[in-house]
Design an enzyme around this catalytic site. Structure first.
Site, PDB file in Angstrom:
ATOM      1  N   LYS A 157       0.857  -1.194   0.000  1.00  0.00           N
ATOM      2  CA  LYS A 157       0.000   0.000   0.000  1.00  0.00           C
ATOM      3  C   LYS A 157       0.892   1.243   0.000  1.00  0.00           C
ATOM      4  CE  LYS A 157      -4.364   1.189   2.273  1.00  0.00           C
ATOM      5  NZ  LYS A 157      -5.135   1.022   3.504  1.00  0.00           N
TER       6      LYS A 157
HETATM    7  O1  G3P Z   1      -7.741   2.012   5.202  1.00  0.00           O
HETATM    8  C1  G3P Z   1      -8.042   3.217   4.605  1.00  0.00           C
HETATM    9  C2  G3P Z   1      -9.416   3.768   4.881  1.00  0.00           C
HETATM   10  O2  G3P Z   1     -10.385   2.777   4.685  1.00  0.00           O
HETATM   11  C3  G3P Z   1      -9.554   4.521   6.176  1.00  0.00           C
HETATM   12  O3  G3P Z   1     -10.886   4.691   6.581  1.00  0.00           O
HETATM   13  O4  G3P Z   1     -12.536   5.238   8.320  1.00  0.00           O
HETATM   14  O5  G3P Z   1     -10.143   5.918   8.662  1.00  0.00           O
HETATM   15  O6  G3P Z   1     -11.549   7.074   6.975  1.00  0.00           O
HETATM   16  P1  G3P Z   1     -11.293   5.791   7.702  1.00  0.00           P
END
Ligand code: G3P
Length: 218
Positions: A87
Site C-alpha cells: 500500500k
Molecule cells: O484504510 C483506509 C481507509 O479505509 C480509512 O478509513 O474510516 O479511517 O476514513 P477511515
C-alpha cells in the site's frame, strides 16, 4: 464485488472470514497502532497472522515517503507473503514507486486518493488497486460517491485494469451505493458487512415461521 475488511483486529477478521464472504483485508498505520502493534518484527508477524486467517489480498502500508525508502519497504513486505499487497500513498514519490513495483510484478494499492486526477495517475502508473476514501470526503461535505462514479467512468473509458477499492466505507449504505456504481471492491469495518444482513421483516418473518413450525411436531 469483493469484500475486504478494513481492520488489523484479528478477532474481527476471523469473524468476517467465518461468514464466508471475505475476499481480503486492508490495514493502515493507524489501524495497526489501534491494535497496539509496534516494532518492525511484531508488525511483520501481524501481517503474517492476518494472511493465515484469510485467503485473499492483504494490504500492508509503507511508511517511507521517499522513492528509495518506499521501494525498500515495499519489496520487504512483498517478500513476506504472496498475499501481501504493497500500500503506497498518493504522492509523487509514491507514483514513481507504484510504476517501479508494477514493472517488477509487485501488486500495489494506491492509498489516500481523494480526486479523479489522482486515480488517473495511479492507474497510469499501474496500480493494482486504487483506494478513494469516500467517508473522509463525506466528512468534509464533499460527495464521496461522486468520486467513485467519476473514477469508474474514466477507467472504463480507457480500459484501465486498476481495481477501484472503495475505502473509508462507514456503513452498509456506502457498500450498497458503491456496488450500484460498479466499485470492484469495498473495504469497511465489520459493522458495514453485518449491516447488510439486517432487516426487521426477516426477523419477524422468521419468528412467525418458527412459531408455525411448532405445529409440525417434528
Ligand atoms: O484504510 C483506509 C481507509 O479505509 C480509512 O478509513 O474510516 O479511517 O476514513 P477511515
Amino acid at each position: 464485488m469483493k469484500f475486504f475488511i478494513d481492520t488489523a483486529n484479528l478477532d474481527q477478521i476471523k469473524e468476517a472470514q467465518d461468514l464466508g464472504v471475505l475476499d481480503g483485508v486492508t490495514t493502515n498505520p493507524s489501524l495497526m497502532a489501534k491494535e497496539g502493534i509496534t516494532g518492525k518484527d511484531n508488525i511483520l508477524q501481524h501481517y503474517l497472522d492476518i494472511c493465515e486467517i484469510v485467503d485473499g489480498d492483504v494490504s500492508a502500508e509503507v511508511v517511507a515517503t521517499d522513492f528509495d525508502g518506499i521501494v525498500r519497504e515495499g519489496e520487504e513486505l512483498a517478500k513476506l507473503h504472496k498475499q501481501i499487497i504493497v500500500k503506497v500513498p498518493m504522492i509523487k514519490e509514491g507514483v514513481k514507486a507504484i510504476k517501479y513495483f508494477s514493472d517488477k510484478g509487485i501488486k500495489t494499492n494506491c492509498t489516500l486518493v481523494f480526486s479523479a486526477g489522482q486515480a488517473l495517475l495511479a492507474a497510469k502508473a499501474g496500480a493494482t488497486y486504487v483506494s478513494p476514501f469516500l467517508g473522509r470526503l463525506d466528512d468534509i461535505s464533499t460527495d464521496g460517491l461522486q468520486l467513485i462514479e467519476d473514477i469508474r467512468l474514466i477507467y472504463d473509458n480507457y480500459g484501465f485494469e486498476t481495481e477501484i477499492l472503495a475505502a473509508s466505507i462507514r456503513h452498509s449504505m456506502h457498500v450498497i451505493n458503491c456496488a450500484k456504481l460498479g466499485a470492484d471492491v469495498m473495504t469497511g469495518p465489520l459493522s458495514s458487512i453485518d449491516g447488510l444482513l439486517k432487516h426487521p421483516l426477516t426477523d419477524s418473518g422468521l419468528a412467525k415461521f418458527l412459531e408455525d413450525a411448532k405445529s409440525f411436531n417434528v
